[in-house]
Design an enzyme around this catalytic site. Structure first.
Site, mmCIF file in Angstrom:
data_model
loop_
_atom_site.group_PDB
_atom_site.id
_atom_site.type_symbol
_atom_site.label_atom_id
_atom_site.label_comp_id
_atom_site.label_asym_id
_atom_site.label_seq_id
_atom_site.Cartn_x
_atom_site.Cartn_y
_atom_site.Cartn_z
ATOM 1 N N GLU A 167 3.419 14.475 3.685
ATOM 2 C CA GLU A 167 2.419 13.500 3.238
ATOM 3 C C GLU A 167 2.063 12.497 4.330
ATOM 4 O O GLU A 167 0.915 12.038 4.427
ATOM 5 C CB GLU A 167 2.923 12.754 1.993
ATOM 6 C CG GLU A 167 3.006 13.598 0.743
ATOM 7 C CD GLU A 167 3.617 12.846 -0.422
ATOM 8 O OE1 GLU A 167 3.409 11.619 -0.513
ATOM 9 O OE2 GLU A 167 4.316 13.474 -1.238
ATOM 10 N N ASP A 197 -10.364 -9.342 3.113
ATOM 11 C CA ASP A 197 -10.634 -10.577 2.389
ATOM 12 C C ASP A 197 -10.698 -11.695 3.425
ATOM 13 O O ASP A 197 -9.723 -12.434 3.623
ATOM 14 C CB ASP A 197 -9.519 -10.816 1.373
ATOM 15 C CG ASP A 197 -9.776 -12.010 0.463
ATOM 16 O OD1 ASP A 197 -10.734 -12.747 0.718
ATOM 17 O OD2 ASP A 197 -9.013 -12.191 -0.500
ATOM 18 N N HIS A 200 0.557 4.628 -2.386
ATOM 19 C CA HIS A 200 0.362 5.969 -1.835
ATOM 20 C C HIS A 200 1.489 6.912 -2.237
ATOM 21 O O HIS A 200 1.272 8.122 -2.359
ATOM 22 C CB HIS A 200 0.243 5.900 -0.312
ATOM 23 C CG HIS A 200 -1.115 5.500 0.152
ATOM 24 N ND1 HIS A 200 -1.812 6.195 1.119
ATOM 25 C CD2 HIS A 200 -1.931 4.475 -0.230
ATOM 26 C CE1 HIS A 200 -2.988 5.616 1.313
ATOM 27 N NE2 HIS A 200 -3.075 4.565 0.523
ATOM 28 N N ASP A 201 2.674 6.376 -2.449
ATOM 29 C CA ASP A 201 3.766 7.226 -2.921
ATOM 30 C C ASP A 201 3.539 7.642 -4.368
ATOM 31 O O ASP A 201 3.635 8.823 -4.706
ATOM 32 C CB ASP A 201 5.103 6.489 -2.790
ATOM 33 C CG ASP A 201 6.270 7.371 -3.209
ATOM 34 O OD1 ASP A 201 6.354 8.520 -2.722
ATOM 35 O OD2 ASP A 201 7.103 6.921 -4.017
ATOM 36 N N ARG A 221 0.826 -1.212 0.000
ATOM 37 C CA ARG A 221 0.000 0.000 0.000
ATOM 38 C C ARG A 221 0.861 1.264 0.000
ATOM 39 O O ARG A 221 0.514 2.267 -0.628
ATOM 40 C CB ARG A 221 -0.905 -0.028 1.239
ATOM 41 C CG ARG A 221 -1.851 1.155 1.367
ATOM 42 C CD ARG A 221 -2.752 0.965 2.578
ATOM 43 N NE ARG A 221 -3.565 2.153 2.835
ATOM 44 C CZ ARG A 221 -3.664 2.759 3.998
ATOM 45 N NH1 ARG A 221 -2.994 2.290 5.038
ATOM 46 N NH2 ARG A 221 -4.420 3.822 4.151
ATOM 47 N N SER A 231 -8.602 -15.092 3.929
ATOM 48 C CA SER A 231 -7.520 -15.170 2.946
ATOM 49 C C SER A 231 -6.702 -13.887 2.910
ATOM 50 O O SER A 231 -6.034 -13.614 1.931
ATOM 51 C CB SER A 231 -8.105 -15.445 1.552
ATOM 52 O OG SER A 231 -7.100 -15.608 0.586
ATOM 53 N N SER A 264 8.343 10.610 -1.941
ATOM 54 C CA SER A 264 7.921 11.738 -1.110
ATOM 55 C C SER A 264 7.115 11.307 0.106
ATOM 56 O O SER A 264 7.080 12.008 1.122
ATOM 57 C CB SER A 264 7.125 12.756 -1.930
ATOM 58 O OG SER A 264 5.998 12.160 -2.549
ATOM 59 N N GLY A 270 4.177 11.408 -7.936
ATOM 60 C CA GLY A 270 4.814 10.331 -8.672
ATOM 61 C C GLY A 270 5.626 9.428 -7.764
ATOM 62 O O GLY A 270 5.741 9.647 -6.559
ATOM 63 N N ASN A 279 -2.970 8.950 4.988
ATOM 64 C CA ASN A 279 -1.718 8.242 5.258
ATOM 65 C C ASN A 279 -1.471 7.933 6.730
ATOM 66 O O ASN A 279 -0.469 7.302 7.073
ATOM 67 C CB ASN A 279 -0.536 9.051 4.719
ATOM 68 C CG ASN A 279 -0.454 9.012 3.206
ATOM 69 O OD1 ASN A 279 -0.921 8.072 2.580
ATOM 70 N ND2 ASN A 279 0.138 10.046 2.623
ATOM 71 N N PRO A 334 -6.793 8.411 -4.142
ATOM 72 C CA PRO A 334 -8.157 7.889 -4.207
ATOM 73 C C PRO A 334 -8.646 7.498 -2.824
ATOM 74 O O PRO A 334 -7.859 7.055 -1.983
ATOM 75 C CB PRO A 334 -8.022 6.668 -5.123
ATOM 76 C CG PRO A 334 -6.792 6.930 -5.929
ATOM 77 C CD PRO A 334 -5.859 7.655 -5.001
ATOM 78 N N HIS A 362 -6.469 -5.500 -2.580
ATOM 79 C CA HIS A 362 -7.227 -5.609 -1.330
ATOM 80 C C HIS A 362 -7.481 -7.062 -0.940
ATOM 81 O O HIS A 362 -8.158 -7.323 0.056
ATOM 82 C CB HIS A 362 -8.560 -4.871 -1.456
ATOM 83 C CG HIS A 362 -8.413 -3.383 -1.449
ATOM 84 N ND1 HIS A 362 -9.450 -2.524 -1.748
ATOM 85 C CD2 HIS A 362 -7.349 -2.590 -1.190
ATOM 86 C CE1 HIS A 362 -9.030 -1.273 -1.668
ATOM 87 N NE2 HIS A 362 -7.757 -1.293 -1.331
#
Length: 330
Positions: A94, A249, A73-74, A69, A252, A83, A79, A100, A168, A198
């Site tokens: 960030e 999940d 997120h980076d 993850r 699993s 960061s 980009g 975050n 997102p 996920h």
């Protein structure tokens, strides 16, 4: 739940085929990246990263999903240039943006970077460490490997507001998700594929409380959520619960497999953003294809989409720097 299993000869064939497929990408937006970038300057780099990730996951088997993850997120903010790892004295970085605050595993990145620095000082960037760690975490969770393009350099800036606006949200609808991914050069298939991440990890009650208790402001639940599953979630997540973590999940969540798509097709996706995949024909078709074919192409597709995501906004050549420590600029 099914996991990806194959004999050695089949595994070798898939690996070779995948590497050939990845090499066919023309890195038009990321010139300078290539698989094996450090083969001459730090030939042991990838082996060091792999061992460090393996050691970290032996100590904490749940850390794999957060490490995956973190790369996502980076890349979505400024980009893939590291960061998300930077820290500012004023806390306007960030890391301190609301999306975050639940990230973890930064100490793992620190340890990996330190190990690589010991072998090859000033050679391997933190942003490449993130990319390699994400791949090795997936492999450690029983997923298939892929050829990671390296050659990124690290950025020197981080901004809390950029994280707020670019990441997102698990509360997003399909229109917003498609727009967010499109702005990063990722298409609808990438959205469906990367959402499949996920299949591992946990989500927290505050992010689904609205789905369970007050979806339209009338004390109702999300109609796109299976009623039996909603009832199960309500037993674990009370309206004021701000801390409880649940498997995204169930049964699993420590295995990187295709079971996520079965859950989404049954209206049992954990987040609104998971359920949203059924509200677009292309993303829905991908979900159903993986569900009906027991994930026939998911593992390969995931590697391809990760490579594509890993090219977002990269710094190469003389741009940026190679940080000595990932939490601060040189």
């Amino acid at each position: 739940m099914a996991t990806f299993k194959m004999n050695i000869s089949c595994f070798f064939f898939v690996q070779v085929s995948l590497l050939l497929l990845l090499s066919s990408f023309a890195p038009t937006s990321a010139q300078g990246l290539k698989v094996g970038f450090y083969d001459k300057t730090c030939p042991k780099a990838e082996a060091i990263v792999k061992k460090s990730v393996s050691d970290a996951m032996k100590n904490d088997p749940t850390i794999g999903a957060p490490l995956l993850r973190m790369f996502f997120h980076d890349c979505f903010v400024r980009g893939c240039e590291g960061s998300v790892l930077l820290e500012l004295k004023n806390k306007k970085d960030e890391k301190n943006a609301p999306p975050n605050l639940s990230l973890r595993g930064f100490e793992v990145i620190d340890n990996v970077k330190a190990a690589v620095e010991k072998e090859c000082p000033g050679v391997v960037s933190c942003s490449d460490v993130l990319a390699l760690v994400a791949r090795d975490a997936v492999v450690a969770l029983d997923g298939l490997s892929w050829g990671v393009e390296t050659g990124r350099r690290d950025g020197r800036a981080t901004n809390i507001n950029e994280a707020r606006s670019n990441l997102p949200s698990p509360l997003d609808n399909i229109t917003r998700l498609i727009s967010q991914f499109d702005s990063k050069g990722l298409d609808k298939k990438d959205l469906a594929v990367l959402s499949g991440g996920h299949t591992v990890g946990q989500g927290h009650c505050p992010l689904i409380a609205n789905r369970l208790y007050n979806f339209t402001g009338k004390g109702d639940s999300d109609p796109d959520l299976d009623t039996e599953y909603a009832a199960t979630l309500r037993k674990r997540c009370k309206p004021t619960d701000t801390t409880t973590a649940l498997e995204m999940d169930p049964g699993s969540f420590k295995t990187f497999d295709e079971s996520y798509f079965k859950l989404v097709s049954q209206r049992r996706g954990f987040f609104q953003s998971d359920a949203a995949l059924l509200n677009n024909q292309e993303t829905k078709s991908y979900v159903l294809k993986q569900m009906n074919s027991r994930g026939s192409t998911f593992s390969k597709d995931f590697g391809v989409s990760m490579v594509k995501m890993g090219r977002i906004g990269v710094l190469t050549g003389k741009a940026g720097e190679v940080r000595k420590k990932c939490r601060m600029v040189n």
